[in-house]
Enzyme design. Structure first.
Site, mmCIF file in Angstrom:
data_model
loop_
_atom_site.group_PDB
_atom_site.id
_atom_site.type_symbol
_atom_site.label_atom_id
_atom_site.label_comp_id
_atom_site.label_asym_id
_atom_site.label_seq_id
_atom_site.Cartn_x
_atom_site.Cartn_y
_atom_site.Cartn_z
ATOM 1 C CB CYS A 100 91.789 130.494 -21.487
ATOM 2 S SG CYS A 100 91.404 129.557 -22.988
ATOM 3 C CE LYS A 139 94.248 127.141 -13.708
ATOM 4 N NZ LYS A 139 95.009 127.319 -14.969
ATOM 5 C CG ASN A 211 97.638 125.125 -13.139
ATOM 6 O OD1 ASN A 211 97.327 125.792 -14.117
ATOM 7 N ND2 ASN A 211 97.483 123.824 -13.108
ATOM 8 N N GLY A 233 96.448 119.344 -13.481
ATOM 9 C CA GLY A 233 95.623 119.435 -14.673
ATOM 10 C C GLY A 233 95.562 118.144 -15.444
ATOM 11 N NE ARG A 234 98.646 119.373 -20.089
ATOM 12 C CZ ARG A 234 99.829 119.589 -20.659
ATOM 13 N NH1 ARG A 234 100.097 119.050 -21.830
ATOM 14 N NH2 ARG A 234 100.747 120.327 -20.055
#
Length: 338
Positions: A100, A139, A211, A233-234
C-alpha cells in the site's frame, strides 16, 4: 497444525484486499458468486487489532470462508499478537501488507515503504509464523521509487523467504511513494508480469501469486501459466458478475448461483438478518451495483438502489424492487418482498 495442513489454502484465485471495499458484506456477497475463491479482509493495522473493537473490525460470517486477514504494521511482536488474534477469530491465513502506497501508511512505516526494509519484513514474517499455525503470506510490489524492479524484487524475495513465508503475492507494478496518489499507483506505473514469472522460475518452490491489472477471468486463466495463482482486484469488485466464472473456469466446478440475478436474490435473507441488527441497507447493496452489465434495465437497477437504498428504513424489499428492472417480470418477486 502440520506442514501439509498449513499449506492447504488454495490460492489459485483470490479477490484482493481493498480498503473501503472488501468488508464483511462484500465478502458475503462474493461468496454467493464463488465457493472457491480465497477472499481477503480490508487491511487492518496491528494497532487496530490490538486496541480496537475487535468484534466490529474482525467479525465475519462463517459463510465467507475461506477468508484471510490482511495486517499492516512493522513491529514484529505487535504483528505476532495481532496474527494470533486473527487465527483465534478463525481466519485461514494472515497476510502482511507490503504494497500500500498511501501517505498514512508511509507515516506508520508500513505498506510499500517496507520494500526498502526486507530484513524487517523477514523479522515480521518470522514472528507471525512463530505465533500461529495458519499460513503467513506477504503482498508486495516489484519495487518503489527509484529502485530497479528486478534487483529490488529479487533481493526482497531472497531476504524474506529466509523466514519461510507460505506465499508471496506480487502486485506487478512499482509504487511511487513520492509524486503519485494511491489511485495513480494502481494505474500509472507499468505492469511487468514477465518479471514475476522470472521470479517464479528462480524460486520454483515458493508459491507466487500474480496481482495487478488483471481485467477478466479469461486473462487470469491465461496469466497463471507457470505461476501458482492470480489475484483479481478492482475488476472483481466493480464487475462482480465476473466471479460467477471462477469456479467453472478455474476449478471445474459449478458456480453457487446460476446467474447474477439468482445471486442477488440469495442475498435477501442476509440483508433481512443484518438490517434487523441495525445495519443500513446501503452498507450492503453498495457492493452489488456492478452486478449487471449490458443487461436491459441495469441502469434503472443501479438508480433504484442509489436513491431508495440510502433511506434510513430501507429494507430488502428495495433490492427486490431494483431487481424487477432487470428480470423479465417482477411478479415472481412479490412473495420475497412481502
Amino acid at each position: 497444525m502440520n506442514e501439509k495442513t498449513r499449506n492447504s489454502v488454495n490460492r489459485r484465485f483470490s479477490v484482493a484486499p481493498m480498503m473501503d471495499w472488501t468488508d464483511r458484506h462484500c465478502r458475503f456477497f462474493h461468496r454467493l458468486l464463488t465457493r472457491r475463491a480465497l477472499l481477503y479482509t480490508e487491511m487492518l493495522t496491528a494497532g487496530a487489532v490490538l486496541h480496537g473493537d475487535r468484534a466490529r473490525l474482525m467479525g465475519f460470517d462463517l459463510f465467507e470462508q475461506p477468508v484471510a486477514l490482511q495486517l499492516g504494521g512493522c513491529d514484529p511482536q505487535a504483528l505476532a499478537r495481532a496474527a494470533r488474534i486473527g487465527a483465534d477469530f478463525g481466519y485461514v491465513e494472515i497476510n502482511l501488507n507490503v504494497g500500500c502506497p498511501s501517505d498514512r501508511v508511509q507515516e506508520g512505516r508500513f505498506g510499500a515503504c517496507l520494500m526498502a526494509e526486507p530484513r524487517l519484513v523477514a523479522d515480521c514474517v518470522a514472528a507471525m509464523k512463530a505465533a500461529v499455525d495458519i499460513p503467513v503470506t506477504v503482498k508486495c510490489r516489484i519495487g518503489i521509487d527509484d529502485q530497479d524492479p528486478e534487483e529490488a524484487l529479487f533481493g526482497f524475495t531472497e531476504t524474506v523467504r529466509a523466514a519461510a513465508p507460505d506465499a508471496l503475492i506480487v502486485h506487478a507494478r512499482k509504487a511511487w511513494l513520492k509524486g503519485l496518489s494511491p489511485k495513480e499507483n494502481r494505474e500509472v506505473p507499468p505492469l511487468d508480469y514477465a518479471l514475476v514469472r522470472r521470479l517464479k522460475a528462480a524460486h520454483p518452490d515458493l508459491e507466487i501469486i500474480l496481482n495487478g491489472g488483471i481485467a477478466s477471468l479469461e486473462q487470469a486463466q491465461a496469466e497463471i501459466g507457470p505461476l501458482d495463482g492470480v489475484m483479481l482486484g478492482r475488476a472483481a469488485y466493480q464487475e462482480p458478475w465476473r466471479l460467477l466464472s471462477v469456479d467453472p473456469l478455474l476449478f471445474g466446478e459449478a458456480a453457487p448461483s446460476a446467474s447474477p440475478k439468482d445471486a442477488a436474490l440469495a442475498l435477501v435473507p442476509y440483508i433481512e438478518r443484518e438490517t434487523a441488527k441495525g445495519v443500513r441497507l446501503h452498507a450492503i447493496t453498495r457492493h452489488v451495483l456492478g452486478l449487471f452489465r449490458a443487461v436491459p434495465g441495469a441502469r434503472a437497477f443501479r438508480r433504484h438502489l442509489a436513491t431508495e437504498g440510502v433511506r434510513p428504513n430501507a429494507s430488502a424489499a428495495v433490492l427486490v424492487e431494483a431487481l424487477a428492472h432487470v428480470l423479465d417480470s417482477g411478479a415472481d418477486l412479490a412473495h420475497i418482498a412481502a
